[in-house]
Design a protein around this motif. Structure first.
Motif, mmCIF file in Angstrom:
data_model
loop_
_atom_site.group_PDB
_atom_site.id
_atom_site.type_symbol
_atom_site.label_atom_id
_atom_site.label_comp_id
_atom_site.label_asym_id
_atom_site.label_seq_id
_atom_site.Cartn_x
_atom_site.Cartn_y
_atom_site.Cartn_z
ATOM 1 N N ALA A 19 23.049 -19.650 7.057
ATOM 2 C CA ALA A 19 22.610 -20.497 8.174
ATOM 3 C C ALA A 19 22.093 -19.636 9.320
ATOM 4 O O ALA A 19 21.029 -19.917 9.892
ATOM 5 N N THR A 20 22.823 -18.578 9.663
ATOM 6 C CA THR A 20 22.374 -17.680 10.726
ATOM 7 C C THR A 20 21.109 -16.943 10.314
ATOM 8 O O THR A 20 20.179 -16.776 11.116
ATOM 9 N N ALA A 21 21.056 -16.497 9.064
ATOM 10 C CA ALA A 21 19.874 -15.793 8.572
ATOM 11 C C ALA A 21 18.637 -16.687 8.669
ATOM 12 O O ALA A 21 17.567 -16.241 9.101
ATOM 13 N N MET A 22 18.779 -17.946 8.299
ATOM 14 C CA MET A 22 17.652 -18.872 8.358
ATOM 15 C C MET A 22 17.237 -19.148 9.803
ATOM 16 O O MET A 22 16.040 -19.204 10.129
ATOM 17 N N GLU A 23 18.213 -19.281 10.683
ATOM 18 C CA GLU A 23 17.910 -19.501 12.103
ATOM 19 C C GLU A 23 17.095 -18.334 12.673
ATOM 20 O O GLU A 23 16.099 -18.538 13.375
ATOM 21 N N LEU A 24 17.507 -17.107 12.362
ATOM 22 C CA LEU A 24 16.798 -15.932 12.864
ATOM 23 C C LEU A 24 15.424 -15.790 12.217
ATOM 24 O O LEU A 24 14.461 -15.375 12.868
ATOM 25 N N HIS A 25 15.325 -16.149 10.946
ATOM 26 C CA HIS A 25 14.033 -16.124 10.251
ATOM 27 C C HIS A 25 13.009 -16.979 10.995
ATOM 28 O O HIS A 25 11.897 -16.539 11.295
ATOM 29 N N TYR A 26 13.395 -18.207 11.302
ATOM 30 C CA TYR A 26 12.450 -19.109 11.962
ATOM 31 C C TYR A 26 12.219 -18.728 13.422
ATOM 32 O O TYR A 26 11.132 -18.963 13.972
ATOM 33 N N LYS A 27 13.204 -18.114 14.044
ATOM 34 C CA LYS A 27 13.031 -17.655 15.420
ATOM 35 C C LYS A 27 12.002 -16.530 15.492
ATOM 36 O O LYS A 27 11.242 -16.420 16.458
ATOM 37 N N MET A 28 11.959 -15.693 14.443
ATOM 38 C CA MET A 28 11.024 -14.562 14.442
ATOM 39 C C MET A 28 9.618 -14.925 13.981
ATOM 40 O O MET A 28 8.679 -14.164 14.209
ATOM 41 N N GLN A 29 9.448 -16.071 13.343
ATOM 42 C CA GLN A 29 8.145 -16.408 12.774
ATOM 43 C C GLN A 29 6.996 -16.385 13.793
ATOM 44 O O GLN A 29 5.957 -15.768 13.539
ATOM 45 N N PRO A 30 7.140 -17.021 14.965
ATOM 46 C CA PRO A 30 6.022 -16.961 15.924
ATOM 47 C C PRO A 30 5.757 -15.549 16.420
ATOM 48 O O PRO A 30 4.602 -15.183 16.680
ATOM 49 N N LEU A 31 6.807 -14.743 16.564
ATOM 50 C CA LEU A 31 6.619 -13.349 16.975
ATOM 51 C C LEU A 31 5.902 -12.562 15.885
ATOM 52 O O LEU A 31 4.999 -11.759 16.166
ATOM 53 N N SER A 32 6.282 -12.806 14.645
ATOM 54 C CA SER A 32 5.624 -12.124 13.537
ATOM 55 C C SER A 32 4.147 -12.497 13.469
ATOM 56 O O SER A 32 3.284 -11.637 13.250
ATOM 57 N N ARG A 33 3.849 -13.783 13.676
ATOM 58 C CA ARG A 33 2.443 -14.199 13.673
ATOM 59 C C ARG A 33 1.657 -13.488 14.765
ATOM 60 O O ARG A 33 0.511 -13.062 14.562
ATOM 61 N N SER A 34 2.282 -13.317 15.918
ATOM 62 C CA SER A 34 1.578 -12.668 17.028
ATOM 63 C C SER A 34 1.323 -11.192 16.752
ATOM 64 O O SER A 34 0.400 -10.602 17.316
#
Length: 292
Positions: free
Chosen positions: A228-243
């Protein structure tokens, strides 16, 4: 040496056209303080393609010195010229790196037999642990699972792979076919969590230049079965990764570090500064995510 978790593909700070050693050491120290699991100097993100061999050796040496054995260092030492790759690997070995990142020879597009021969010569003439780097978007060559498995079996120095195909079917087949204990690291910030779920071990990351704690925490959470924590952090980083990929890497990530006050935003040609409209997008992404 444990090659799992989040490894940052470090940028190389420049100042007045030269390597900014002070800023580089400070960046390395900050990465370690933030809990990063390992560092990778002189990769694509580090602009190694624009460095002399002497500079590349210096950058690896500085990284190894600053790390002081606290975490692993995987030094970029690849080339499309086998002889040059041997010489760069010897520099990495002499500097004290724990392993060398070896890109599949780009432009030449060798056959599977050619790839195997390349790694056999590297192992014979500059033996140390190797991480094979498969990045078809940069090299024009996709090392298929059967080829990587063959290299892993016949060249024991090849202990792992950095997979930047973003192809989870191929990644699954590779993990299935490679020897037990073979290390599989993602080369795409977007696919770290999916690769971990297939049996991968971590990532060599671009976005962790700016959020090292977040990426290492995600890998650690998954390893500790806190999905659950891993998935939360994954989605939190997605916009940063796109940038980080709105323009050619490492232009955005280096610009971001400049905005964070970590270094001057300076590149070597043929890389040039971020387009003004993309700079605004990047700044907004960093601001929205509390980075600046």
């Amino acid at each position: 040496m444990d090659f799992q978790g989040a490894f940052t593909a470090l940028v190389t700070p420049f100042k007045n056209g030269k390597i900014d050693e002070e800023a580089y050491r400070e960046l390395i120290e900050w990465q370690i303080e933030q809990g990063i699991d390992g560092l990778v100097p002189c990769g694509t993100t580090g602009e190694a393609a624009t460095m002399t061999h002497e500079e590349q050796g210096d950058v690896i040496r500085i990284c190894v010195e600053q790390v002081a054995k606290r975490i692993p260092v995987i030094a970029g030492a690849g080339s499309n010229n086998t002889r040059e790759a041997v010489n760069l690997t010897l520099l990495a070995k002499q500097a004290g790196a724990d392993a060398a990142l070896q890109i599949t020879p780009y432009y030449n597009k060798p056959t599977p037999d050619g790839l195997l021969a390349h790694f056999k010569v590297l192992a014979k003439e500059s033996s140390m642990p190797f991480i094979l780097y498969n990045v078809p978007g940069r090299t024009g060559l996709n090392a298929k699972p059967a080829t990587i498995a063959r290299i892993a079996r016949e060249v024991p120095e090849v202990i792992g792979v950095k997979d930047a195909t973003a192809n989870m079917i191929q990644a699954s087949e590779m993990i299935e076919q490679c020897p037990e204990g073979f290390t599989v690291l993602s080369g795409d910030d977007f696919t770290v969590l999916p690769l971990l779920s297939l049996g991968g071990h971590g990532v060599i990351s671009v976005v962790s230049n700016i959020v090292p704690a977040m990426m290492s925490d995600m890998c650690r959470a998954y390893r500790e079965k806190d999905t659950a924590t891993a998935m939360e952090l994954h989605y939190k980083m997605q916009p940063l990764s796109r940038s980080m990929f709105i323009e050619t890497n490492p232009i955005p990530v280096k610009t971001a570090l400049g905005m964070m006050g970590k270094m001057e935003t300076s590149f070597r040609l043929p890389l040039v500064p971020l387009e003004p409209e993309n700079e605004i997008k990047l700044k907004n992404a960093l601001s929205e995510n509390g980075i600046i």
